[in-house]
Design a protein around this motif. Structure first.
Motif, PDB file in Angstrom:
ATOM      1  N   ASP A 171       0.928  -1.189   0.038  1.00 49.73           N
ATOM      2  CA  ASP A 171      -0.113   0.099   0.016  1.00 49.73           C
ATOM      3  C   ASP A 171       0.799   1.340   0.074  1.00 49.73           C
ATOM      4  OD1 ASP A 171       0.670  -0.881   2.582  1.00 49.73           O
ATOM      5  OD2 ASP A 171      -1.075  -0.391   3.554  1.00 49.73           O
ATOM      6  N   GLN A 172       1.980   1.212   0.805  1.00 47.58           N
ATOM      7  CA  GLN A 172       2.814   2.380   0.757  1.00 47.58           C
ATOM      8  C   GLN A 172       3.458   2.761  -0.539  1.00 47.58           C
ATOM      9  OE1 GLN A 172       6.089   1.644   3.160  1.00 47.58           O
ATOM     10  NE2 GLN A 172       6.828   3.744   3.236  1.00 47.58           N
ATOM     11  N   GLU A 173       3.718   1.696  -1.339  1.00 46.64           N
ATOM     12  CA  GLU A 173       4.377   1.794  -2.313  1.00 46.64           C
ATOM     13  C   GLU A 173       3.375   2.376  -3.638  1.00 46.64           C
ATOM     14  OE1 GLU A 173       7.613  -1.804  -1.718  1.00 46.64           O
ATOM     15  OE2 GLU A 173       5.628  -2.179  -2.790  1.00 46.64           O
ATOM     16  N   ALA A 174       2.156   2.007  -3.380  1.00 48.05           N
ATOM     17  CA  ALA A 174       0.993   2.435  -4.240  1.00 48.05           C
ATOM     18  C   ALA A 174       0.903   3.848  -4.100  1.00 48.05           C
ATOM     19  CB  ALA A 174      -0.048   1.477  -3.941  1.00 48.05           C
ATOM     20  N   ARG A 175       0.942   4.122  -2.710  1.00 43.18           N
ATOM     21  CA  ARG A 175       0.729   5.780  -2.639  1.00 43.18           C
ATOM     22  C   ARG A 175       1.783   6.395  -3.102  1.00 43.18           C
ATOM     23  NH1 ARG A 175      -1.707   3.676   2.852  1.00 43.18           N
ATOM     24  NH2 ARG A 175      -3.964   3.936   2.320  1.00 43.18           N
ATOM     25  N   GLU A 176       3.092   6.232  -3.117  1.00 41.22           N
ATOM     26  CA  GLU A 176       4.199   6.816  -3.380  1.00 41.22           C
ATOM     27  C   GLU A 176       4.284   6.664  -4.938  1.00 41.22           C
ATOM     28  OE1 GLU A 176       7.715   6.315  -1.146  1.00 41.22           O
ATOM     29  OE2 GLU A 176       6.649   6.075   0.773  1.00 41.22           O
ATOM     30  N   ASN A 182      -5.352   8.150  -1.195  1.00 41.43           N
ATOM     31  CA  ASN A 182      -6.501   7.323  -1.306  1.00 41.43           C
ATOM     32  C   ASN A 182      -6.203   6.101  -2.266  1.00 41.43           C
ATOM     33  OD1 ASN A 182      -9.067   6.462  -2.737  1.00 41.43           O
ATOM     34  ND2 ASN A 182      -9.705   7.165  -0.866  1.00 41.43           N
ATOM     35  N   LEU A 183      -6.244   4.955  -1.767  1.00 44.98           N
ATOM     36  CA  LEU A 183      -6.017   3.669  -2.490  1.00 44.98           C
ATOM     37  C   LEU A 183      -6.717   3.610  -3.613  1.00 44.98           C
ATOM     38  CD1 LEU A 183      -4.949   0.894   0.067  1.00 44.98           C
ATOM     39  CD2 LEU A 183      -3.564   2.225  -1.554  1.00 44.98           C
ATOM     40  N   VAL A 184      -8.054   3.944  -3.790  1.00 40.98           N
ATOM     41  CA  VAL A 184      -8.920   3.748  -4.957  1.00 40.98           C
ATOM     42  C   VAL A 184      -8.361   4.897  -6.044  1.00 40.98           C
ATOM     43  CG1 VAL A 184     -11.267   4.057  -5.808  1.00 40.98           C
ATOM     44  CG2 VAL A 184     -11.029   2.846  -3.679  1.00 40.98           C
ATOM     45  N   LYS A 185      -8.071   6.017  -5.684  1.00 42.65           N
ATOM     46  CA  LYS A 185      -7.341   7.011  -6.595  1.00 42.65           C
ATOM     47  C   LYS A 185      -6.049   6.602  -6.950  1.00 42.65           C
ATOM     48  CE  LYS A 185      -9.926  11.055  -4.862  1.00 42.65           C
ATOM     49  NZ  LYS A 185      -9.803  12.194  -4.058  1.00 42.65           N
ATOM     50  N   ALA A 197      -4.369  -4.692 -14.182  1.00 41.41           N
ATOM     51  CA  ALA A 197      -4.747  -5.019 -12.658  1.00 41.41           C
ATOM     52  C   ALA A 197      -3.471  -4.708 -11.659  1.00 41.41           C
ATOM     53  CB  ALA A 197      -4.855  -6.481 -12.662  1.00 41.41           C
ATOM     54  N   LEU A 198      -4.068  -4.132 -10.499  1.00 44.94           N
ATOM     55  CA  LEU A 198      -3.189  -3.490  -9.484  1.00 44.94           C
ATOM     56  C   LEU A 198      -3.444  -4.501  -8.298  1.00 44.94           C
ATOM     57  CD1 LEU A 198      -0.943  -1.805  -8.213  1.00 44.94           C
ATOM     58  CD2 LEU A 198      -3.258  -0.509  -7.507  1.00 44.94           C
ATOM     59  N   VAL A 199      -2.382  -5.198  -7.744  1.00 43.27           N
ATOM     60  CA  VAL A 199      -2.804  -6.054  -6.416  1.00 43.27           C
ATOM     61  C   VAL A 199      -2.187  -5.279  -5.448  1.00 43.27           C
ATOM     62  CG1 VAL A 199      -2.388  -8.263  -5.420  1.00 43.27           C
ATOM     63  CG2 VAL A 199      -3.057  -7.984  -7.834  1.00 43.27           C
ATOM     64  N   VAL A 200      -2.560  -4.903  -4.408  1.00 42.50           N
ATOM     65  CA  VAL A 200      -2.018  -3.954  -3.286  1.00 42.50           C
ATOM     66  C   VAL A 200      -2.189  -4.981  -2.047  1.00 42.50           C
ATOM     67  CG1 VAL A 200      -2.107  -2.071  -1.809  1.00 42.50           C
ATOM     68  CG2 VAL A 200      -2.909  -1.943  -4.064  1.00 42.50           C
TER      69      VAL A 200
END
Ligand code: AMP
Length: 302
Positions: A171-176, A182-185, A197-200
């Motif tokens: 999740d942290q990498e997805a945000r950065e 926000n993880l949906v955004k 596809a993104l797998v968090v």
């Protein structure tokens, strides 16, 4: 379908609240390959030093793991040392000795070029693309990365993502990577970069997947004993892709089952240090735990 994996093969020194393991087998490609090999044949690409012997290779022997692409160079094997917090939710890297990994130039054996599935483990995004360029016509390309590359080589990470169908990160990498809290955004922004596809991965909070047909979530299995979370992410990826490759199925339903199988494999990984639990695992144990996930997440329609 066979899976080509490129990533680290390492010695790890790990401290967790339950103990310490010194110079044990680790590395992203090691966890991935052993987990995936329960479902599909694996072609391993990596590098080790002269200090990596038959005792360590024994973990890969007797499984569907081809070792022709595991190069041995003069020098020492990559060594990573980490320490976990009391709640096991965060860890500090104490040292990273790249050793032979610093000079790693992945060479893909001719026999691996027709691999149908490719997993680009967490290495320099430039090297990830060089690996991909040496594979003929992969049907599915998945990839991992980390903050070190997201900050250090952002343009190269983006270039690699254009060629990837599934990105697996935490999740942290997805945000950065996305610049969105926000993880949906974040997922919308990342999927616009290439991966459909993104797998968090969210550690003990499970996994969130965002795909063409909406999103899917599963918790991690509540476990009484967690000894060492090291490698859980790579083990998840191995179970996820190994299972997908074994069924040959595509689409949302197949991806959902693969997320649960990845979570199943990761739940075993954390029960012991290094790859110890994965190495004693049997297919009936895997299937029984998959069914535990079904029971854990089942509920009735309104
Ligand atoms: P995970 O817990 O799934 O994030 O993966 C842990 C594994 O990643 C350990 O076995 C380490 O050997 C390996 N590792 C740690 N740092 C790096 C790095 N910079 N590059 C490649 N592999 C690494």
């Amino acid at each position: 379908m066979s899976i080509l994996v490129v990533g680290s093969v390492a010695y790890d020194t790990v401290e967790t609240p339950l103990g310490r393991a010194e110079r044990v087998l680790g590395g992203s490609a090691s966890f991935f390959a052993v987990a995936a090999s329960f479902f599909s044949p694996v072609n391993l690409v990596g590098v080790v030093g002269q200090d990596f012997g038959e005792a360590q290779l024994a973990a890969f022997r007797g499984r569907s793991i081809d070792l022709e692409g595991l190069e041995r160079m003069d020098g020492k094997t990559f060594h990573w040392q980490g320490r976990y917090s009391l709640d096991l939710n965060s860890r500090d890297t104490i040292s990273t000795d790249l050793n032979v990994f610093e000079f790693f130039e992945p060479k893909i054996p001719a026999r691996y070029r027709d691999s149908e599935v490719v997993f680009l483990g967490n290495i320099d995004p430039v090297l990830q693309r060089r690996v991909l360029a040496q594979v003929d016509r992969p049907r599915l390309v998945a990839c991992d990365t980390m903050n070190f590359w997201i900050h250090g080589k952002p343009a190269e990470v983006r270039e690699t993502l254009k060629k990837v169908q599934i990105l697996l990160i935490n999740d942290q990498e997805a945000r950065e990577l996305s610049g969105e809290w926000n993880l949906v955004k974040a997922a919308r922004a990342i999927r616009a970069m290439g991966p459909g596809a993104l797998v968090v991965k969210k550690g003990e909070h499970g996994v969130l997947m965002f795909g063409e047909e909406g999103s899917f979530a599963t918790p991690a299995l509540p476990l009484e004993l967690v000894v060492d979370p090291t490698g859980a992410g790579d083990t998840f990826a191995g179970g996820f892709l190994g299972f997908l490759a074994s069924t040959g199925q595509e689409g949302d339903a197949a991806l959902r089952r693969a997320v649960v199988m990845g979570s199943t494999m990761a739940s075993f990984c954390v029960e012991a240090f290094s790859l110890d639990r994965l190495l004693t695992l049997t297919r009936p144990e895997i299937d029984a735990r998959y069914r535990e996930f079904e029971r854990l997440t089942r509920f009735e329609k309104l």
